[in-house]
Design a protein around this motif. Structure first.
Motif, PDB file in Angstrom:
ATOM      1  N   ASN A   1       0.826  -1.200   0.000  1.00 22.74           N
ATOM      2  CA  ASN A   1       0.000   0.000   0.000  1.00 22.74           C
ATOM      3  C   ASN A   1       0.869   1.263   0.000  1.00 22.74           C
TER       4      ASN A   1
ATOM      5  N   SER B   1      -6.154  -3.189  -2.232  1.00 19.12           N
ATOM      6  CA  SER B   1      -6.461  -2.904  -0.829  1.00 19.12           C
ATOM      7  C   SER B   1      -6.561  -1.397  -0.639  1.00 19.12           C
ATOM      8  N   ASP B   2      -7.691  -0.923  -0.112  1.00 17.53           N
ATOM      9  CA  ASP B   2      -7.911   0.500   0.170  1.00 17.53           C
ATOM     10  C   ASP B   2      -8.144   0.670   1.666  1.00 17.53           C
ATOM     11  N   VAL B   3      -7.424   1.614   2.278  1.00 14.31           N
ATOM     12  CA  VAL B   3      -7.514   1.789   3.726  1.00 14.31           C
ATOM     13  C   VAL B   3      -7.682   3.276   4.062  1.00 14.31           C
TER      14      VAL B   3
ATOM     15  N   ALA C   1      -7.728   5.565   7.622  1.00 12.81           N
ATOM     16  CA  ALA C   1      -7.416   5.398   9.041  1.00 12.81           C
ATOM     17  C   ALA C   1      -7.318   6.732   9.759  1.00 12.81           C
TER      18      ALA C   1
ATOM     19  N   ASN D   1      -8.895   1.688  11.684  1.00 15.13           N
ATOM     20  CA  ASN D   1      -9.051   1.897  10.247  1.00 15.13           C
ATOM     21  C   ASN D   1     -10.178   1.058   9.662  1.00 15.13           C
TER      22      ASN D   1
ATOM     23  N   ARG E   1     -10.997  -0.986   6.024  1.00 15.73           N
ATOM     24  CA  ARG E   1     -10.273  -1.533   4.869  1.00 15.73           C
ATOM     25  C   ARG E   1     -11.247  -2.185   3.895  1.00 15.73           C
TER      26      ARG E   1
ATOM     27  N   ASN F   1     -10.703  -2.489  11.584  1.00  8.79           N
ATOM     28  CA  ASN F   1      -9.483  -2.990  12.209  1.00  8.79           C
ATOM     29  C   ASN F   1      -8.908  -1.976  13.196  1.00  8.79           C
TER      30      ASN F   1
END
Length: 204
Positions: free
Chosen positions: A114, A154-156, A158, A175, A177, A195
């Protein structure tokens, strides 16, 4: 075996990129551990725990905010299980076989890289809060009824809290996800997990 080799090469490549830019000691190196669960669903269960290297690069310090780049090689270890077998419809080829297959608890490994951007607000000399958004490619080693094996993203998003003690910065980072493959393969319903991760970093 080739997936592990690829993951190690990604980490080495990531480190080389950041070390190449380390002219004014604007970098930090860290490590995070996190875990979470799928946002409530009656159709399936999905849990994950993960390990991340954190490679920070300071871009700019303004009067009120600081801006940073973040690179995160990650190993994510997930478990997945189909709970509602009727989620797989009879018009799906081999639907009976798939219902049986995905009803068993499955282990899923994700190899992720990421890239993120941080907006940080210092509260005091040793404490700050920040927002981080990141996105990146990943390889999944096992299929589920919601996501195919292979390439995905994968997109996060936070919210982080940092506290610096001596030369070490400690982080807590809740966060959200999202994982999907962008429609490159089917199925592509993906996962959405909530998460929390903990970690530390230090200047290099």
């Amino acid at each position: 075996m080739y997936k592990r080799t690829l993951f190690i090469l990604i980490i080495i490549f990531s480190c080389n990129i950041f070390y190449a830019q380390n002219i004014n000691h604007k970098m930090k190196l860290g490590f995070h551990y996190g875990f979470g669960n799928e946002i409530k669903s009656n159709d399936f269960s999905h849990t994950n725990n993960y390990y991340k290297l954190q490679l920070y690069y300071a871009l700019k310090s303004g009067k009120n905010f600081k801006y940073e780049l973040l690179m995160q090689p990650e190993l994510n270890l997930a478990t997945h299980q189909l709970l509602n077998v009727y989620f797989i419809q009879p018009d799906d080829p081999n639907y009976i076989e798939k219902r049986q297959k995905f009803s068993n608890l499955r282990n899923v490994k994700e190899y992720v890289l990421n890239l993120g951007f941080i907006i940080r607000k210092p509260i005091s000399k040793s404490f700050s809060i920040y927002l981080v958004g990141s996105v990146g490619p990943m390889i999944i080693d096992n299929e589920t009824e919601r996501l195919s094996k292979g390439f995905a993203f994968s997109d996060v998003l936070a919210l982080g809290f940092s506290s610096k003690i001596d030369k070490i910065t400690f982080d807590i980072r809740p966060n959200i996800r999202h994982v999907s493959n962008g429609g490159l393969q089917s199925p592509n319903l993906g996962f959405n997990t909530i998460n929390i991760e903990f970690g530390f970093s230090f200047s290099i």
